[in-house]
Design a protein around this motif. Structure first.
Motif, PDB file in Angstrom:
ATOM      1  N   GLN A 134       0.829  -1.209   0.000  1.00 23.62           N
ATOM      2  CA  GLN A 134       0.000   0.000   0.000  1.00 23.62           C
ATOM      3  C   GLN A 134       0.865   1.261   0.000  1.00 23.62           C
TER       4      GLN A 134
ATOM      5  N   GLU B 124       2.257   1.825  -3.533  1.00 26.91           N
ATOM      6  CA  GLU B 124       1.218   2.339  -4.434  1.00 26.91           C
ATOM      7  C   GLU B 124       0.940   3.806  -4.162  1.00 26.91           C
ATOM      8  N   SER B 125       0.899   4.182  -2.889  1.00 21.10           N
ATOM      9  CA  SER B 125       0.660   5.577  -2.524  1.00 21.10           C
ATOM     10  C   SER B 125       1.800   6.473  -2.978  1.00 21.10           C
TER      11      SER B 125
ATOM     12  N   MET C 273       3.807   6.035  -5.508  1.00 20.53           N
ATOM     13  CA  MET C 273       3.770   6.190  -6.958  1.00 20.53           C
ATOM     14  C   MET C 273       2.705   7.196  -7.385  1.00 20.53           C
ATOM     15  N   SER C 274       1.603   7.221  -6.652  1.00 20.42           N
ATOM     16  CA  SER C 274       0.485   8.095  -7.046  1.00 20.42           C
ATOM     17  C   SER C 274       0.747   9.557  -6.702  1.00 20.42           C
ATOM     18  N   VAL C 275       1.380   9.831  -5.579  1.00 20.09           N
ATOM     19  CA  VAL C 275       1.587  11.220  -5.148  1.00 20.09           C
ATOM     20  C   VAL C 275       3.013  11.706  -5.395  1.00 20.09           C
ATOM     21  N   GLY C 276       3.894  10.826  -5.896  1.00 21.06           N
ATOM     22  CA  GLY C 276       5.257  11.233  -6.210  1.00 21.06           C
ATOM     23  C   GLY C 276       6.156  11.412  -5.010  1.00 21.06           C
ATOM     24  N   GLN C 277       5.960  10.642  -3.956  1.00 22.95           N
ATOM     25  CA  GLN C 277       6.841  10.724  -2.796  1.00 22.95           C
ATOM     26  C   GLN C 277       8.216  10.151  -3.125  1.00 22.95           C
TER      27      GLN C 277
END
Length: 426
Positions: free
Chosen positions: A387, A390-391, A393-397
Motif C-alpha cells: 500500500q 502504491e501511494s 507512486m500516485s503522489v510522487g513521494q
C-alpha cells in the motif's frame, strides 16, 4: 573472506589462514622428498655436490594438488590473494579453484533481502555438503582422477585447528582403509558453534535388525537440549564437535556424489537495504559518506537522507561477483567493529544510504549507524509495504533507503552438511 584476512588471527607475522594452510602443505611436501625414481611426480630439486662427489643428487618433491572452493562473493578476492602472493610458494599448476552454487535468501516472512535498489538480492552458499557436487560440476573431480588422487582431506579455512594435510589423521584412515572419517574435539560450551558428531538410530523392519545406525551431524540449533547439555561421568560434554576436517576416499566420493542430501535450516544474520516512503527517521549524527571497500566510486555530490522518485533508478546489470552484496558486507563489518550487538531480536543498527540516480550508486554512511528497529512503520518491508508503494507512486513521494544490520538472526539459510554423506558407509 575470513581465510584472506591478515588480521583475523592477530599474528605478529600478519599471515592469513590460507597462507598458513599453504605453508603447511609446502612443508609436508618438503618432508616427503626422496631420491628421484620411477613413478615419482612433482618438482625436481637438485642438491649441490658434496666433498668427494662429482655430481649432486636430484630429489623429487611430491606434488600435492590443492582444490580451493570459493563462491561468487569470494572467488575474485581469493584468487587475487593467491596470485598476489605467488601462490605462497606452491607450484601454480597445483592450485585449482572451483565455485560452489549460491541460492537466494528469504527472511522469516519469505521476503527476498534487497542488496541494491536495482534488483540485487542476498544470496548464500549451500554449506559444506555442496563441496562434492561443486567438484563434480567443475572439472576438478576429473583432474583428481587424471592425477591419480586416491583420497581427499577436506578442511574449512575458518578453523585453524583443522591441520591441513595432517599425516597422522590421513595415515590412520588409509591404514584402516576407511571410506570417510571426521576429526572431532571436546566441546567446552553447550552452544559452541560446532556441528555435533552423532549416530542417528532409525527403526527398520528386516530379518537382520530392527534398528539402523548411521553417522550424522547436528547443528546446535537443531539438537535437542538433552544432546547439547549431556555430560559424561568425567563432567565433560558427551557429544564432540566437528572441526571441519574430513577424510574421504575418491572411490567413496564417486559412490555417494549423486546421493540425495537433506537441507538444514541454519539461522544467519544477513544485512539488507530497507526502503522507506515519506515519514522521518530519528536524527543521526552528521558525517561524510563512507564508500565501502570494493564499491564503485563516484564524483557526484551527496546530501544526507536524499531520496529518488519511485521508478527513477536506472536498471542495473546483474553483477557476476555480487558486488552490491560484497559492499554491504564490508560496511556491515565496519559498523560491527564500533558497535556491540545485543541479544534483543527487535534491535538492529541502521545506517543512512545516499542514493544517486545518475550512477547508479548507493553509498552507506557507516558512521551514521544508530540503534533502531528492524522494520519501521513507513518501510516497504513492513506489512503495509504494498500500500505504501502504491501511494508513493500516485503522489510522487521520494524513496529513501537505509542499511539494516540485525543484532540477531533474521533469516534461515538452507545448507547441507558433508557429515550427512557418512550415512552411506558401514
Amino acid at each position: 573472506p575470513v581465510g584472506c584476512m591478515s588480521g583475523s588471527l592477530q599474528l605478529r607475522s600478519g599471515k592469513s589462514i590460507l597462507q598458513l594452510c599453504c605453508e603447511r602443505i609446502r612443508r609436508i611436501a618438503m618432508l616427503c622428498i626422496g631420491p628421484e625414481g620411477p613413478g615419482q611426480r612433482g618438482q625436481q630439486i637438485r642438491e649441490p655436490a658434496r666433498d668427494g662427489q662429482t655430481e649432486g643428487t636430484t630429489f623429487s618433491r611430491p606434488s600435492i594438488p590443492i582444490f580451493v572452493m570459493t563462491s561468487r562473493i569470494t572467488h575474485r578476492r581469493v584468487v587475487e590473494h593467491f596470485i598476489s602472493n605467488n601462490h605462497f610458494g606452491l607450484p601454480a599448476r597445483d592450485v585449482v579453484f572451483f565455485e560452489q552454487t549460491m541460492t537466494p535468501i528469504l527472511d522469516e516472512l519469505c521476503h527476498l533481502l534487497p542488496q541494491s535498489l536495482g534488483g540485487a538480492f542476498a544470496q548464500a552458499p549451500g554449506g559444506t555438503g555442496e563441496s562434492l557436487s561443486a567438484l563434480a560440476e567443475s572439472s576438478a573431480l576429473e583432474q583428481m582422477r587424471d592425477r591419480g588422487v586416491e583420497c581427499l582431506h577436506i578442511v574449512g579455512t575458518e578453523n585453524p585447528l583443522a591441520r591441513t594435510c595432517d599425516p597422522v589423521f590421513l595415515g590412520f584412515c588409509r591404514d584402516l582403509e576407511l571410506d570417510c572419517a571426521c576429526k572431532v574435539v571436546e566441546r567446552i560450551d553447550p552452544f559452541e558453534d560446532l556441528d555435533l558428531f552423532c549416530v542417528r538410530q532409525s527403526a527398520v523392519s528386516s530379518q537382520y535388525a530392527d534398528m539402523e545406525e548411521a553417522a550424522c551431524g547436528l547443528t546446535p540449533s537443531q539438537a535437542a537440549d538433552g544432546l547439547l547439555h549431556a555430560r559424561g561421568t568425567a563432567g565433560t560434554l558427551s557429544y564432540h564437535g566437528s572441526i571441519n576436517s574430513f577424510f574421504m576416499s575418491l572411490a567413496y566420493v564417486d559412490e555417494v556424489i549423486e546421493r540425495p542430501q537433506k537441507a538444514h535450516r541454519i539461522p544467519r544474520i544477513i544485512p539488507y537495504l530497507d526502503f522507506l516512503v515519506g515519514g522521518t527517521e530519528p536524527e543521526a549524527e552528521e558525517s561524510p559518506p563512507v564508500c565501502p571497500q570494493g564499491a564503485p566510486q563516484s564524483s557526484g555530490t551527496w546530501s544526507q537522507n536524499a531520496g529518488v522518485a519511485p521508478g527513477a533508478w536506472p536498471m542495473e546489470v546483474p553483477s557476476p561477483d555480487l558486488a552490491c552484496q560484497r559492499a554491504l558486507l564490508a560496511a556491515t563489518a565496519e559498523v560491527r567493529l564500533h558497535h556491540r550487538t545485543t541479544s534483543d531480536k527487535n534491535v538492529a543498527w541502521r545506517c543512512d544510504v545516499d542514493l544517486d540516480p545518475s550512477g547508479p550508486l548507493a553509498v552507506v554512511r557507516v558512521r551514521s549507524a544508530m540503534r533502531s528497529v528492524p522494520t519501521l512503520n513507513n518501510s516497504l518491508c513492513g506489512p503495509e509495504g504494498a500500500q505504501l508503494a502504491e501511494s508513493a507512486m500516485s503522489v510522487g513521494q521520494l524513496l529513501r533507503c537505509s542499511l539494516v544490520i540485525p543484532c540477531q538472526p533474521n533469516t534461515s539459510v538452507l545448507e547441507t552438511s558433508i557429515l550427512d554423506y557418512f550415512a552411506y558407509t558401514d
